[in-house]
Design a protein around this motif. Structure first.
Motif, PDB file in Angstrom:
ATOM      1  N   PRO A 173      10.368  -6.798   6.250  1.00 61.02           N
ATOM      2  CA  PRO A 173       8.916  -6.831   6.447  1.00 61.02           C
ATOM      3  C   PRO A 173       8.249  -5.569   5.899  1.00 61.02           C
ATOM      4  CG  PRO A 173      10.060  -7.440   8.454  1.00 61.02           C
ATOM      5  CD  PRO A 173      11.105  -6.938   7.492  1.00 61.02           C
ATOM      6  N   THR A 174       7.031  -5.716   5.438  1.00 57.31           N
ATOM      7  CA  THR A 174       6.327  -4.592   4.829  1.00 57.31           C
ATOM      8  C   THR A 174       5.191  -4.069   5.707  1.00 57.31           C
ATOM      9  OG1 THR A 174       4.955  -6.152   3.593  1.00 57.31           O
ATOM     10  CG2 THR A 174       6.903  -5.269   2.473  1.00 57.31           C
ATOM     11  N   GLY A 175       5.233  -4.378   6.997  1.00 55.54           N
ATOM     12  CA  GLY A 175       4.245  -3.854   7.932  1.00 55.54           C
ATOM     13  C   GLY A 175       4.639  -2.466   8.389  1.00 55.54           C
ATOM     14  N   ILE A 218      -1.072  -1.375   9.225  1.00 49.91           N
ATOM     15  CA  ILE A 218      -0.991  -1.349   7.761  1.00 49.91           C
ATOM     16  C   ILE A 218       0.050  -2.343   7.271  1.00 49.91           C
ATOM     17  CG2 ILE A 218      -0.430   0.106   5.767  1.00 49.91           C
ATOM     18  CD1 ILE A 218      -1.373   2.488   7.655  1.00 49.91           C
ATOM     19  N   GLY A 219      -0.308  -3.089   6.237  1.00 50.94           N
ATOM     20  CA  GLY A 219       0.615  -3.988   5.558  1.00 50.94           C
ATOM     21  C   GLY A 219       0.656  -3.618   4.086  1.00 50.94           C
ATOM     22  N   ILE A 220       1.855  -3.501   3.545  1.00 57.02           N
ATOM     23  CA  ILE A 220       1.991  -3.141   2.128  1.00 57.02           C
ATOM     24  C   ILE A 220       2.938  -4.106   1.428  1.00 57.02           C
ATOM     25  CG2 ILE A 220       2.439  -1.314   0.451  1.00 57.02           C
ATOM     26  CD1 ILE A 220       2.112   0.734   2.595  1.00 57.02           C
ATOM     27  N   PRO A 221       2.528  -5.354   1.243  1.00 56.08           N
ATOM     28  CA  PRO A 221       3.369  -6.251   0.447  1.00 56.08           C
ATOM     29  C   PRO A 221       3.426  -5.717  -0.991  1.00 56.08           C
ATOM     30  CG  PRO A 221       1.239  -7.264   0.873  1.00 56.08           C
ATOM     31  CD  PRO A 221       1.287  -5.994   1.670  1.00 56.08           C
ATOM     32  N   HIS A 222       4.595  -5.785  -1.595  1.00 57.08           N
ATOM     33  CA  HIS A 222       4.733  -5.228  -2.937  1.00 57.08           C
ATOM     34  C   HIS A 222       5.925  -5.848  -3.652  1.00 57.08           C
ATOM     35  CE1 HIS A 222       7.227  -2.756  -0.263  1.00 57.08           C
ATOM     36  NE2 HIS A 222       8.027  -2.595  -1.291  1.00 57.08           N
ATOM     37  N   PHE A 269      -6.658  -4.090  -2.380  1.00 59.22           N
ATOM     38  CA  PHE A 269      -6.827  -3.716  -0.978  1.00 59.22           C
ATOM     39  C   PHE A 269      -7.687  -4.742  -0.257  1.00 59.22           C
ATOM     40  CE2 PHE A 269      -9.760  -1.510   2.066  1.00 59.22           C
ATOM     41  CZ  PHE A 269      -8.838  -1.311   3.085  1.00 59.22           C
ATOM     42  N   GLY A 270      -7.249  -5.116   0.934  1.00 62.41           N
ATOM     43  CA  GLY A 270      -8.036  -6.011   1.778  1.00 62.41           C
ATOM     44  C   GLY A 270      -8.129  -5.460   3.185  1.00 62.41           C
ATOM     45  N   ARG A 271      -9.275  -5.653   3.796  1.00 63.62           N
ATOM     46  CA  ARG A 271      -9.489  -5.235   5.184  1.00 63.62           C
ATOM     47  C   ARG A 271      -9.759  -6.483   6.011  1.00 63.62           C
ATOM     48  NH1 ARG A 271     -14.235  -1.180   5.790  1.00 63.62           N
ATOM     49  NH2 ARG A 271     -15.459  -3.084   5.712  1.00 63.62           N
ATOM     50  N   PHE A 276      -2.534  -3.651   1.579  1.00 61.98           N
ATOM     51  CA  PHE A 276      -2.457  -3.199   0.195  1.00 61.98           C
ATOM     52  C   PHE A 276      -1.409  -4.039  -0.521  1.00 61.98           C
ATOM     53  CE2 PHE A 276      -3.672   0.273   2.894  1.00 61.98           C
ATOM     54  CZ  PHE A 276      -4.698   0.906   2.211  1.00 61.98           C
ATOM     55  N   LEU A 277      -1.790  -4.707  -1.588  1.00 62.71           N
ATOM     56  CA  LEU A 277      -0.850  -5.478  -2.396  1.00 62.71           C
ATOM     57  C   LEU A 277      -0.557  -4.666  -3.647  1.00 62.71           C
ATOM     58  CD1 LEU A 277       0.799  -8.029  -3.004  1.00 62.71           C
ATOM     59  CD2 LEU A 277      -1.288  -9.027  -3.994  1.00 62.71           C
ATOM     60  N   ILE A 278       0.704  -4.285  -3.807  1.00 58.17           N
ATOM     61  CA  ILE A 278       1.125  -3.492  -4.957  1.00 58.17           C
ATOM     62  C   ILE A 278       1.874  -4.388  -5.922  1.00 58.17           C
ATOM     63  CG2 ILE A 278       2.518  -1.552  -5.750  1.00 58.17           C
ATOM     64  CD1 ILE A 278       2.177  -0.339  -2.932  1.00 58.17           C
TER      65      ILE A 278
END
Length: 186
Positions: free
Chosen positions: A54-56, A61-65, A78-80, A98-100
């Motif tokens: 998981p990227t939480g 904060i979530g950072i899927p990448h 970036f999404g809020r 944040f999607l990287i």
């Protein structure tokens, strides 16, 4: 992160209720700008990375990448989210997402984005400024580490401007700490 994020890659009213929907909404912005060539292929790569771990991160904060052959250039969206999205963090859903996206084989670019972002996210003033950002351009500038430029006649004129300047100053100090634990899962 200067060219990696623009106002077009920011959604301050992200309405997704799942991590898949959040990734899709942000990835669609990347597709619209020509930074991702195949939405479904890219989302499959994001899901494959998410399935590994998981990227939480704690603190909402979530950072899927991922690295993907469907990415044309390193990009950050970036999404809020008001409701929050579950990215598997122990303390609950993420409101800052944040999607990287990095091109396949661009290991350096991927790690650079991830570690730079992780350092910024350790700064409470930075995350507070993102949570209160009033517009997409201001949020993108904050993420890029830019401060308002009053000498050029550009002033924000809100508390957001103050938060950007403060976060930018503190971010430089935070970068020196070398603490990038959030990037360890890259």
């Amino acid at each position: 992160m200067s060219d990696m994020i623009t106002a077009d890659l920011v959604d301050l009213d992200l309405s997704a209720d799942t991590k898949e929907a959040a990734a899709r909404a942000l990835a669609e912005r990347m597709v619209a700008l020509g930074r991702v060539t195949d939405l479904e292929g890219f989302l499959a790569d994001v899901a494959a990375r998410e399935a590994q771990m998981p990227t939480g991160l704690d603190g909402g904060i979530g950072i899927p990448h991922c690295r993907s052959e469907h990415v044309t250039e390193p990009t950050l969206a970036f999404g809020r989210s008001t409701a929050g999205v579950d990215f598997g963090a122990a303390d609950g859903p993420a409101d800052l997402i944040f999607l990287i996206a990095a091109p396949a084989g661009a290991d350096d670019a991927h790690l650079t984005i991830l570690s730079s972002l992780a350092r910024q996210l350790m700064n409470a003033e930075f995350t507070a400024a993102l949570r209160s950002a009033g517009d997409a351009a201001g949020a993108a500038a904050l993420i890029r580490g830019e401060e308002p430029a009053p000498a050029a006649g550009t002033t924000v004129g809100t508390a957001e401007g103050t938060a950007e300047g403060t976060a930018g100053d503190t971010t430089e100090e935070t970068r020196d700490t070398g603490a990038v634990s959030a990037a360890a899962s890259a």
